[in-house]
Design a protein around this motif. Structure first.
Motif, PDB file in Angstrom:
ATOM      1  N   MET A 267      25.231 -11.311 -19.964  1.00 39.26           N
ATOM      2  CA  MET A 267      25.670 -10.055 -20.566  1.00 39.26           C
ATOM      3  C   MET A 267      26.863 -10.375 -21.452  1.00 39.26           C
ATOM      4  O   MET A 267      27.791 -11.062 -21.037  1.00 39.26           O
ATOM      5  CB  MET A 267      26.077  -9.027 -19.518  1.00 39.26           C
ATOM      6  N   LYS A 268      26.818  -9.902 -22.686  1.00 34.82           N
ATOM      7  CA  LYS A 268      27.936 -10.157 -23.582  1.00 34.82           C
ATOM      8  C   LYS A 268      28.031  -9.053 -24.620  1.00 34.82           C
ATOM      9  O   LYS A 268      27.069  -8.338 -24.899  1.00 34.82           O
ATOM     10  CB  LYS A 268      27.791 -11.511 -24.273  1.00 34.82           C
ATOM     11  N   GLU A 269      29.234  -8.938 -25.179  1.00 32.60           N
ATOM     12  CA  GLU A 269      29.455  -8.008 -26.274  1.00 32.60           C
ATOM     13  C   GLU A 269      29.781  -8.818 -27.517  1.00 32.60           C
ATOM     14  O   GLU A 269      30.533  -9.798 -27.445  1.00 32.60           O
ATOM     15  CB  GLU A 269      30.614  -7.060 -25.973  1.00 32.60           C
ATOM     16  N   ILE A 270      29.178  -8.423 -28.641  1.00 31.25           N
ATOM     17  CA  ILE A 270      29.541  -9.060 -29.896  1.00 31.25           C
ATOM     18  C   ILE A 270      31.017  -8.802 -30.142  1.00 31.25           C
ATOM     19  O   ILE A 270      31.503  -7.684 -30.003  1.00 31.25           O
ATOM     20  CB  ILE A 270      28.710  -8.502 -31.060  1.00 31.25           C
ATOM     21  N   LYS A 271      31.727  -9.846 -30.503  1.00 33.82           N
ATOM     22  CA  LYS A 271      33.170  -9.732 -30.646  1.00 33.82           C
ATOM     23  C   LYS A 271      33.531  -8.582 -31.570  1.00 33.82           C
ATOM     24  O   LYS A 271      33.075  -8.497 -32.701  1.00 33.82           O
ATOM     25  CB  LYS A 271      33.753 -11.038 -31.189  1.00 33.82           C
ATOM     26  N   GLY A 272      34.356  -7.669 -31.053  1.00 31.28           N
ATOM     27  CA  GLY A 272      34.698  -6.471 -31.813  1.00 31.28           C
ATOM     28  C   GLY A 272      36.171  -6.373 -32.105  1.00 31.28           C
ATOM     29  O   GLY A 272      36.918  -7.349 -31.994  1.00 31.28           O
ATOM     30  N   HIS A 273      36.595  -5.191 -32.479  1.00 33.48           N
ATOM     31  CA  HIS A 273      37.984  -4.972 -32.863  1.00 33.48           C
ATOM     32  C   HIS A 273      38.705  -4.043 -31.895  1.00 33.48           C
ATOM     33  O   HIS A 273      39.738  -3.503 -32.221  1.00 33.48           O
ATOM     34  CB  HIS A 273      38.047  -4.391 -34.276  1.00 33.48           C
ATOM     35  N   HIS A 274      38.140  -3.869 -30.694  1.00 37.46           N
ATOM     36  CA  HIS A 274      38.799  -3.028 -29.716  1.00 37.46           C
ATOM     37  C   HIS A 274      38.898  -3.784 -28.400  1.00 37.46           C
ATOM     38  O   HIS A 274      38.100  -4.677 -28.110  1.00 37.46           O
ATOM     39  CB  HIS A 274      38.028  -1.720 -29.510  1.00 37.46           C
ATOM     40  N   LEU A 275      39.892  -3.441 -27.611  1.00 37.51           N
ATOM     41  CA  LEU A 275      40.107  -4.074 -26.323  1.00 37.51           C
ATOM     42  C   LEU A 275      39.422  -3.279 -25.221  1.00 37.51           C
ATOM     43  O   LEU A 275      39.175  -2.090 -25.349  1.00 37.51           O
ATOM     44  CB  LEU A 275      41.605  -4.189 -26.029  1.00 37.51           C
ATOM     45  N   MET A 276      39.126  -3.959 -24.135  1.00 37.90           N
ATOM     46  CA  MET A 276      38.543  -3.307 -22.957  1.00 37.90           C
ATOM     47  C   MET A 276      39.162  -3.920 -21.724  1.00 37.90           C
ATOM     48  O   MET A 276      39.666  -5.061 -21.740  1.00 37.90           O
ATOM     49  CB  MET A 276      37.017  -3.470 -22.950  1.00 37.90           C
ATOM     50  N   GLY A 277      39.140  -3.175 -20.633  1.00 38.36           N
ATOM     51  CA  GLY A 277      39.686  -3.669 -19.374  1.00 38.36           C
ATOM     52  C   GLY A 277      39.219  -2.816 -18.218  1.00 38.36           C
ATOM     53  O   GLY A 277      38.613  -1.757 -18.398  1.00 38.36           O
ATOM     54  N   GLY A 278      39.498  -3.284 -16.997  1.00 34.92           N
ATOM     55  CA  GLY A 278      39.174  -2.494 -15.811  1.00 34.92           C
ATOM     56  C   GLY A 278      37.820  -2.766 -15.200  1.00 34.92           C
ATOM     57  O   GLY A 278      37.445  -2.109 -14.226  1.00 34.92           O
ATOM     58  N   LEU A 279      37.068  -3.738 -15.728  1.00 33.79           N
ATOM     59  CA  LEU A 279      35.780  -4.093 -15.143  1.00 33.79           C
ATOM     60  C   LEU A 279      36.017  -5.032 -13.962  1.00 33.79           C
ATOM     61  O   LEU A 279      36.707  -6.039 -14.094  1.00 33.79           O
ATOM     62  CB  LEU A 279      34.894  -4.775 -16.188  1.00 33.79           C
ATOM     63  N   ILE A 280      35.464  -4.699 -12.806  1.00 29.28           N
ATOM     64  CA  ILE A 280      35.572  -5.537 -11.608  1.00 29.28           C
ATOM     65  C   ILE A 280      34.196  -6.116 -11.309  1.00 29.28           C
ATOM     66  O   ILE A 280      33.258  -5.375 -11.018  1.00 29.28           O
ATOM     67  CB  ILE A 280      36.089  -4.727 -10.408  1.00 29.28           C
ATOM     68  N   VAL A 281      34.068  -7.422 -11.412  1.00 26.90           N
ATOM     69  CA  VAL A 281      32.772  -8.092 -11.264  1.00 26.90           C
ATOM     70  C   VAL A 281      32.631  -8.651  -9.859  1.00 26.90           C
ATOM     71  O   VAL A 281      33.443  -9.466  -9.412  1.00 26.90           O
ATOM     72  CB  VAL A 281      32.618  -9.221 -12.301  1.00 26.90           C
ATOM     73  N   GLU A 282      31.603  -8.206  -9.148  1.00 25.02           N
ATOM     74  CA  GLU A 282      31.262  -8.723  -7.826  1.00 25.02           C
ATOM     75  C   GLU A 282      30.339  -9.928  -7.947  1.00 25.02           C
ATOM     76  O   GLU A 282      30.499 -10.921  -7.250  1.00 25.02           O
ATOM     77  CB  GLU A 282      30.600  -7.616  -7.010  1.00 25.02           C
ATOM     78  N   GLY A 283      29.336  -9.847  -8.827  1.00 21.52           N
ATOM     79  CA  GLY A 283      28.406 -10.941  -9.002  1.00 21.52           C
ATOM     80  C   GLY A 283      27.115 -10.480  -9.646  1.00 21.52           C
ATOM     81  O   GLY A 283      27.052  -9.400 -10.254  1.00 21.52           O
ATOM     82  N   ILE A 284      26.085 -11.300  -9.537  1.00 23.97           N
ATOM     83  CA  ILE A 284      24.759 -10.984 -10.052  1.00 23.97           C
ATOM     84  C   ILE A 284      23.755 -11.119  -8.916  1.00 23.97           C
ATOM     85  O   ILE A 284      23.715 -12.148  -8.233  1.00 23.97           O
ATOM     86  CB  ILE A 284      24.359 -11.913 -11.216  1.00 23.97           C
ATOM     87  N   GLU A 285      22.957 -10.083  -8.713  1.00 20.50           N
ATOM     88  CA  GLU A 285      21.908 -10.113  -7.699  1.00 20.50           C
ATOM     89  C   GLU A 285      20.568 -10.385  -8.367  1.00 20.50           C
ATOM     90  O   GLU A 285      20.242  -9.783  -9.392  1.00 20.50           O
ATOM     91  CB  GLU A 285      21.840  -8.806  -6.916  1.00 20.50           C
ATOM     92  N   ILE A 286      19.798 -11.290  -7.766  1.00 20.74           N
ATOM     93  CA  ILE A 286      18.437 -11.574  -8.211  1.00 20.74           C
ATOM     94  C   ILE A 286      17.516 -11.199  -7.065  1.00 20.74           C
ATOM     95  O   ILE A 286      17.517 -11.842  -6.002  1.00 20.74           O
ATOM     96  CB  ILE A 286      18.250 -13.072  -8.569  1.00 20.74           C
ATOM     97  N   ARG A 287      16.758 -10.127  -7.223  1.00 22.13           N
ATOM     98  CA  ARG A 287      15.935  -9.638  -6.121  1.00 22.13           C
ATOM     99  C   ARG A 287      14.529  -9.318  -6.615  1.00 22.13           C
ATOM    100  O   ARG A 287      14.318  -8.988  -7.779  1.00 22.13           O
ATOM    101  CB  ARG A 287      16.553  -8.406  -5.483  1.00 22.13           C
ATOM    102  N   PRO A 288      13.538  -9.403  -5.713  1.00 21.24           N
ATOM    103  CA  PRO A 288      12.150  -9.100  -6.112  1.00 21.24           C
ATOM    104  C   PRO A 288      11.966  -7.638  -6.424  1.00 21.24           C
ATOM    105  O   PRO A 288      12.582  -6.774  -5.805  1.00 21.24           O
ATOM    106  CB  PRO A 288      11.329  -9.509  -4.881  1.00 21.24           C
ATOM    107  N   LEU A 289      11.127  -7.370  -7.413  1.00 23.85           N
ATOM    108  CA  LEU A 289      10.781  -5.998  -7.756  1.00 23.85           C
ATOM    109  C   LEU A 289       9.577  -5.611  -6.917  1.00 23.85           C
ATOM    110  O   LEU A 289       8.455  -6.065  -7.147  1.00 23.85           O
ATOM    111  CB  LEU A 289      10.462  -5.878  -9.260  1.00 23.85           C
ATOM    112  N   LEU A 290       9.794  -4.788  -5.906  1.00 24.97           N
ATOM    113  CA  LEU A 290       8.738  -4.432  -4.946  1.00 24.97           C
ATOM    114  C   LEU A 290       8.060  -3.131  -5.339  1.00 24.97           C
ATOM    115  O   LEU A 290       8.652  -2.293  -5.991  1.00 24.97           O
ATOM    116  CB  LEU A 290       9.339  -4.305  -3.547  1.00 24.97           C
TER     117      LEU A 290
END
Length: 290
Positions: A267-290
Motif C-alpha cells: 500500500m502506498k501513496e504517490i508522493k504528494g504535497h500534504h502531510l499525514m499522521g496518526g495511522l497505527i499499523v498492526e500488520g497485514i493478515e493473509i487469510r483464505p476467502l471462505l
C-alpha cells in the motif's frame, strides 16, 4: 445394510480423513459409533498442514504440549505466535486452511526506523509487542512479503492491512492509496483504497481541492483492473480496522516454480504535497476467502 461398526476401523478412519475437521466433529456429535475412530491420530494428522513440525518449531516446541494430533490441531487454531513473536499462525477450525498475520515489525515501512516519522509502541488489544504509529510523512509506503508455499494450496487468499486511526490523525482522508498484490513478477490485484472516511464540510472542501488529482490517480491505478471499486475500511471483531489490499489464488502444491515465489502485498501513496499522521499499523493478515 452394513452398519458403520461393522466396517474395519482403518476404512472408517480413511473416510473421515477425506472429509473436513468440521464434518468429523459434526458426525461424531450425531453418531456415537464414530467417536472412538474420530479421535485417532491418523484422522487428525490429515487435517494438519504438511509442514506442521516446522510451524511448531517456529513457535518453540517447549510452549506447545499436546497428547494427540486432534489436540495439536485445535492448538494451532488458537492464533499461535511464531518467528520470535513477529507473526501469528492460525488454522481455520472448519476447513483446516492456514492464515498468517505479519506484524508491523515484519513489514517493510518507509522511514520506519526514523523517530521523526514513526514511533514504535505497544498498543492495547494487540498480541504483538509493538505497533508502528505514523507521526508525520508525505510518503506512505508499506509492504509485506510471504513465501507462497507457506499457504494452503488450491485456495484463494485475501490480504488485509490491520490498523487504527488515532484521535490526532490528519491527512489520511484526503487522498486514496494504491494497493496491490504481486505473485512473483505478476501483478494479480491492483486497486485504490481510503484509510479513513471523513464526513461533513471539511471532507467536501478537501474533495473539491483534490478532485482532479484523485481522479487521475484512481484512473491510473484502476487501469486494467478487474475490480475498480474504491475500497473503504471496515471494523474487525478485535477492536482494529482493516482494509483489503487485494486477493490471489495459490494453486497446486508441489510446483517448484510456483512454490518458490513470494507474495508481495503493498500500500502506498504517490508522493504528494500534504502531510499525514496518526495511522497505527498492526500488520497485514493473509487469510483464505471462505
Amino acid at each position: 445394510m452394513m452398519s458403520l461398526n461393522e466396517l474395519p476401523e482403518d476404512c472408517v478412519s480413511t473416510i473421515l480423513s477425506l472429509s473436513s475437521p468440521w464434518d468429523v466433529c459434526r458426525s461424531t456429535a450425531v453418531c456415537s459409533e464414530l467417536r472412538s475412530v474420530a479421535q485417532l491420530d491418523c484422522v487428525w494428522e490429515s487435517f494438519l498442514p504438511s509442514d506442521y513440525h516446522e510451524i511448531v518449531s517456529r513457535a518453540g516446541p517447549e510452549l506447545l504440549k499436546w497428547d494427540s494430533k486432534k489436540e495439536l490441531f485445535f492448538l494451532l487454531c488458537n492464533s499461535l505466535l511464531i518467528d520470535g513473536g513477529n507473526k501469528i499462525f492460525n488454522l481455520d477450525k472448519i476447513t483446516g486452511l492456514k492464515s498468517y498475520v505479519l506484524s508491523a515489525r515484519d513489514l517493510s515501512i518507509a522511514w520506519a526506523d526514523d523517530p521523526i516519522y514513526w514511533a514504535w509502541k505497544h498498543t492495547p488489544q494487540s498480541r504483538f509487542k509493538e505497533s508502528a504509529e505514523l507521526r508525520t510523512t508525505s510518503w506512505l509506503d508499506i509492504q509485506g512479503y510471504l513465501k507462497l508455499n507457506m499457504l494452503s494450496p488450491n485456495t484463494t487468499y485475501g490480504a488485509y492491512l490491520i490498523f487504527k486511526v488515532s484521535k490526532r490523525a490528519y491527512g489520511l482522508e484526503i487522498m486514496p492509496m494504491e494497493v496491490s498484490i504481486e505473485v512473483g513478477s505478476d501483478v494479480v490485484s491492483h486497486n485504490t483504497v481510503y484509510l479513513r472516511q471523513d464526513e461533513g464540510k471539511k471532507h467536501q472542501m478537501q474533495w473539491l481541492i483534490y478532485y482532479n488529482r484523485t481522479e487521475i490517480l484512481a484512473s491510473r491505478v484502476n487501469h486494467g483492473s478487474e475490480d475498480s471499486n474504491l475500497k473503504l475500511p471496515g471494523a474487525r471483531g478485535d477492536g482494529w480496522m482493516e482494509i483489503e489490499l487485494g486477493h490471489f489464488f495459490y494453486g497446486e502444491s508441489g510446483d517448484s516454480c510456483r512454490d518458490g515465489k513470494v507474495v508481495k502485498m503493498s500500500m502506498k501513496e504517490i508522493k504528494g504535497h500534504h502531510l499525514m499522521g496518526g495511522l497505527i499499523v498492526e500488520g497485514i493478515e493473509i487469510r483464505p476467502l471462505l
